[in-house]
Design a protein around this motif. Structure first.
Motif, PDB file in Angstrom:
ATOM      1  N   VAL A 617       0.700  -1.197   0.021  1.00  0.00           N
ATOM      2  CA  VAL A 617       0.101   0.034  -0.075  1.00  0.00           C
ATOM      3  C   VAL A 617       0.959   1.346   0.037  1.00  0.00           C
ATOM      4  N   LEU A 618       2.008   1.226   0.732  1.00  0.00           N
ATOM      5  CA  LEU A 618       2.796   2.448   0.723  1.00  0.00           C
ATOM      6  C   LEU A 618       3.625   2.566  -0.628  1.00  0.00           C
ATOM      7  N   ALA A 619       3.857   1.606  -1.482  1.00  0.00           N
ATOM      8  CA  ALA A 619       4.229   1.573  -2.652  1.00  0.00           C
ATOM      9  C   ALA A 619       3.181   2.046  -3.552  1.00  0.00           C
ATOM     10  N   ASN A 620       2.001   1.697  -3.591  1.00  0.00           N
ATOM     11  CA  ASN A 620       0.982   1.827  -4.262  1.00  0.00           C
ATOM     12  C   ASN A 620      -0.444   2.452  -3.654  1.00  0.00           C
ATOM     13  N   PRO A 621      -0.352   3.683  -3.065  1.00  0.00           N
ATOM     14  CA  PRO A 621      -1.370   4.170  -2.120  1.00  0.00           C
ATOM     15  C   PRO A 621      -2.530   4.478  -2.997  1.00  0.00           C
ATOM     16  N   SER A 622      -2.642   4.424  -4.195  1.00  0.00           N
ATOM     17  CA  SER A 622      -3.797   4.698  -4.856  1.00  0.00           C
ATOM     18  C   SER A 622      -4.815   3.429  -4.939  1.00  0.00           C
ATOM     19  N   SER A 623      -3.978   2.313  -4.726  1.00  0.00           N
ATOM     20  CA  SER A 623      -4.501   1.135  -4.699  1.00  0.00           C
ATOM     21  C   SER A 623      -5.604   0.780  -3.625  1.00  0.00           C
ATOM     22  N   ALA A 624      -5.175   1.517  -2.436  1.00  0.00           N
ATOM     23  CA  ALA A 624      -6.086   1.889  -1.269  1.00  0.00           C
ATOM     24  C   ALA A 624      -6.776   3.074  -0.924  1.00  0.00           C
ATOM     25  N   GLY A 625      -6.900   3.889  -2.247  1.00  0.00           N
ATOM     26  CA  GLY A 625      -7.545   5.231  -2.029  1.00  0.00           C
ATOM     27  C   GLY A 625      -6.583   5.909  -1.158  1.00  0.00           C
ATOM     28  N   LEU A 626      -5.659   6.247  -0.889  1.00  0.00           N
ATOM     29  CA  LEU A 626      -4.794   6.708   0.038  1.00  0.00           C
ATOM     30  C   LEU A 626      -3.991   8.093  -0.454  1.00  0.00           C
ATOM     31  N   THR A 627      -3.993   9.017   0.503  1.00  0.00           N
ATOM     32  CA  THR A 627      -3.242  10.033   0.078  1.00  0.00           C
ATOM     33  C   THR A 627      -2.240  10.395   1.085  1.00  0.00           C
ATOM     34  N   LEU A 628      -0.680  10.019   0.833  1.00  0.00           N
ATOM     35  CA  LEU A 628       0.071   9.843   2.034  1.00  0.00           C
ATOM     36  C   LEU A 628       0.516  11.395   2.290  1.00  0.00           C
ATOM     37  N   THR A 629       0.822  11.497   3.691  1.00  0.00           N
ATOM     38  CA  THR A 629       1.258  12.983   4.251  1.00  0.00           C
ATOM     39  C   THR A 629       2.597  13.269   4.321  1.00  0.00           C
ATOM     40  N   GLY A 630       3.668  12.262   4.149  1.00  0.00           N
ATOM     41  CA  GLY A 630       5.027  12.449   4.269  1.00  0.00           C
ATOM     42  C   GLY A 630       5.399  12.379   5.806  1.00  0.00           C
ATOM     43  N   ASP A 631       4.571  11.979   6.630  1.00  0.00           N
ATOM     44  CA  ASP A 631       5.017  11.829   8.051  1.00  0.00           C
ATOM     45  C   ASP A 631       5.042  10.326   8.058  1.00  0.00           C
ATOM     46  N   ALA A 632       6.167   9.803   8.669  1.00  0.00           N
ATOM     47  CA  ALA A 632       6.246   8.368   8.688  1.00  0.00           C
ATOM     48  C   ALA A 632       5.297   7.652   9.525  1.00  0.00           C
ATOM     49  N   LYS A 633       5.264   8.207  10.655  1.00  0.00           N
ATOM     50  CA  LYS A 633       4.200   7.257  11.519  1.00  0.00           C
ATOM     51  C   LYS A 633       2.619   7.555  11.062  1.00  0.00           C
ATOM     52  N   GLN A 634       2.578   8.595  10.792  1.00  0.00           N
ATOM     53  CA  GLN A 634       0.925   8.704  10.250  1.00  0.00           C
ATOM     54  C   GLN A 634       0.743   7.919   9.097  1.00  0.00           C
ATOM     55  N   ASP A 635       1.920   7.862   8.318  1.00  0.00           N
ATOM     56  CA  ASP A 635       1.682   7.064   6.873  1.00  0.00           C
ATOM     57  C   ASP A 635       1.384   5.516   7.255  1.00  0.00           C
TER      58      ASP A 635
END
Length: 697
Positions: A617-635
């Protein structure tokens, strides 16, 4: 631990008297890939495994060539490629006037057979020719077959091989081989000697007849023609019946086999007499017609007909197997499946080999039977039954013939079947591995590894695992060990999705779990097999409401629960997730032929997945409908929450089968790049991708 508890039925078989003598070790020098090979043979069944063209069949051919009754003739191409330079070195010594040294440097193809025998053996029989020592406590005899230059022929062998007349330079290896190539079969000869195990200088020449009396060798080759009617598969069965008849004809007087052969011969003789009379009558009727054409003429004798029937040819050409049907209808051999026909053929052939061996008397010597790829046309269950029951025929065949004497065959089974190999005990497996010549030398050679000599193996676990999973580890070029179902489905898809083309390589993909992958390390190291181990970082740390460390996101973890990572990095300090992420960027994740891949942040990011699904999911955030923030823990929390309720197999199937075009998680892609660039025995430089493609089985 290498020894496993034997099943009850196997223990019962072991209670019968042990063989009075057996081939304990075989050594081959300079024959094709077998440059320098020493193989310990099991007392019953030795299983030869390895990739194609690794020398397994060559081992059996060494015996058949040296024991053939006709004049032995090897050619230059039969010598190990690594020995070619030895011919030139021998010439250099010859050119320097050192003829004794030149002869010693010339390569020799040799087969050395070490025989262990019981101290209590009642009579030596054909073994007596091989015993040259006078030590009453010695129970080993050694016979060496060699193919070497005849005495006094050194000048003839190197005639015309000279230095360059202008520069004085010595001829190249190619030039020497070109000159002497045709002379090898003419000037080399076979010799057979018995050697004192305690004094190698104490030898005695033995004859080929004595060697053949001591050592019987039969070959059961893979059956390739059963599925082709043009090959007339019934010829194979008929030939076996002919061999059985030959063995019966040579059996002792009064034996059941001899009586059967005599009865068959007598029956054919009666038919021959009656048929001859009828043919003779027919001939009388056509003589007037012949006379009308001027035959027999004035001086030519008259003619008559005589009919003879060759019982051997009758069996070979006109015998086949038929299967019982219903209502009096029987079915021809070709109506049966290839597996059943092949099994019948193998068992009948083995029976003919046994009877040929048994016809030689009460002390017929040693019996080696090489069986090549018994899995041909057999379904997996039949393959397993065959290898498990093979040793039982050592009791079955003598019982069929009501013989009181024991039969002590030693089987050498070469196979490419994981079903055959994984059913065999580790202690009986010999792994053939092809290596490049060392240093600047050219060519390749086979190394044969005895799995009973591997250190640190949990043989019971590995044998059980390989048997249950039908792993083809022994036949692969490389291996990938994965954590679970998701990786098992996704790694082949990741290879297909790779941007670069990777070449046809046979890669064994094994699902072993994070708790067990490290148990394979000793075996992988012993085999020298390049292996990628894909596992999870499995970060753990303090969790509210729990007394012990539990699963956490990577950047809140203080350690790992993964047994494989712990085995790789025993230090507790190294097991902290943030430390592991730093180590992953160094060479410490590579140990010889092994590469350890666990989750790392994607390029340009800090967030890291704890499991494969998180990392995907972290490599393909769109597959889970995610928008990553850039904050390690939050992502990391976002990725974990996105897959926490997803079933692993459903998740993997979605992206392995239904959807494509996704990005392979960086830790897996890096591992694949390493594995696919990695050649055995070396660690590749970083960067770059090979223009090849991989086949994962």
């Amino acid at each position: 631990m290498l020894q496993q508890a034997a099943p009850a039925d196997r223990r019962e078989k072991q209670e019968k008297p042990s063989a009075p003598m057996r081939v304990s070790r075989v050594s081959v020098r300079n024959f094709r890939l077998l440059r320098k090979v020493d193989i310990d043979l099991d007392c019953q069944t030795t299983v030869l495994v390895g990739r194609n063209n690794s020398g397994k069949t060559t081992l059996g051919e060494t015996f058949t060539r040296f024991l053939q009754p006709s004049r032995l003739s090897f050619i230059a191409a039969d010598f190990s490629t690594e020995s070619y330079v030895d011919f030139r070195d021998a010439w250099l010594a010859y050119d320097a006037g050192e003829k004794g040294n030149a002869r010693a440097l010339l390569p020799t193809i040799s087969l050395t057979v070490e025989i262990s025998y019981s101290k209590d053996i009642s009579e030596y029989g054909p073994l007596a020719a091989a015993i040259v020592d006078l030590d009453p406590d010695c129970t080993v005899a050694t016979v060496r077959f060699a193919y070497s230059l005849e005495g006094g022929r050194l000048d003839d062998f190197f005639e015309g091989v000279v230095r360059d007349p202008q520069t004085g330079a010595a001829p190249s290896v190619e030039a020497v081989l070109s000159a002497i190539g045709e002379r090898v079969p003419k000037l080399f000869e076979r010799s057979i000697i018995a050697i004192d195990p305690n004094d190698m200088s104490n030898t005695r020449e033995i004859t080929l007849a004595e060697a053949r009396s001591l050592l019987s060798v039969h070959f059961l080759r893979a059956q390739r023609g059963l599925d082709d009617e043009k090959e007339r598969p019934k010829d194979l069965i008929g030939k076996v019946f002919q061999d059985l008849f030959d063995a019966a004809s040579n059996a002792d007087d009064g034996s059941a086999q001899r009586a059967t052969a005599n009865a068959l011969t007598e029956a054919v003789s009666e038919i021959e007499e009656e048929l001859g009379a009828r043919v003779g009558s027919m001939m009388v009727d056509i003589i007037p017609a012949l006379k009308s054409f001027g035959y027999p003429g004035l001086t030519d004798p008259g003619i008559e007909a005589a009919t003879t029937l060759d019982v051997e040819r009758l069996l070979a050409d006109h015998t086949s197997i038929r299967y019982q049907g219903v209502a009096g209808i029987s079915f021809p051999e070709s109506y049966s499946g290839l597996g059943s026909r092949n099994l019948i053929l193998m068992l009948l052939t083995l029976l003919s080999h046994y009877r040929d061996y048994a016809s030689r008397g009460n002390m017929p010597g040693l019996h080696l039977v090489f069986i090549e790829e018994p899995e041909a046309h057999l379904h997996p269950q039949m393959q397993e039954v065959f290898i498990e029951q093979l040793s039982s025929i050592a009791d079955l065949f003598p019982a069929l013939d009501a013989r009181a004497h024991h039969w002590w065959p030693q089987f050498a089974v070469s196979t490419h079947s994981s079903h055959v190999a994984n059913r065999a005990d580790f202690s009986s497996i010999r792994y053939f591995r092809v290596e490049k010549a060392e240093g600047s030398a050219q060519g390749r050679h086979a190394d044969v590894l005895d799995l009973s000599e591997a250190r640190g193996l949990n043989a019971e676990f590995l044998h059980q695992y390989l048997t249950l999973t039908r792993s083809d580890l022994f036949f692969a070029d490389k291996a990938i060990l994965v954590e679970g179902t998701s990786e098992r489905l996704m790694v082949p898809a990741a290879i297909r999705n790779s941007e670069h083309k990777l070449g046809s390589q046979y890669v064994a993909l094994m699902e072993v779990g994070g708790a067990y992958a490290h148990l394979f390390f000793p075996l992988l190291d012993f085999l020298g097999l390049p292996a990628l181990i894909i596992t999870d970082i499995d970060s753990i740390g303090p969790v509210e409401g729990k007394t012990r460390n539990a699963a956490t996101i990577v950047h809140e973890g203080v350690s790992t629960s993964n047994a494989t990572i712990k085995a790789w990095f025993p230090s507790e300090e190294a097991q902290a997730p943030t430390t592991l992420l730093a180590i992953a960027e160094s060479g410490e994740i590579i140990r010889g032929n092994r590469y350890l891949a666990f989750q790392v942040p994607e390029a340009g990011a800090e967030a890291c997945g704890r499991t494969f699904e998180d990392a995907f999911v972290l490599a393909n955030p769109s597959s889970a409908g995610l928008t990553l923030t850039g904050d390690a823990k939050q992502d990391e929390n976002l990725a974990r929450d996105a897959v926490i309720d997803k079933k692993k197999s459903d998740f993997a199937l979605r992206f392995a089968v239904e959807e494509t075009g996704w990005q392979t998680p960086r830790y897996i892609q890096r591992g694949l790049d390493w594995l696919l660039e990695h050649a055995e025995g070396e660690v590749p430089e970083s960067g770059g991708a090979l223009d090849r493609k991989v086949v994962v089985r």
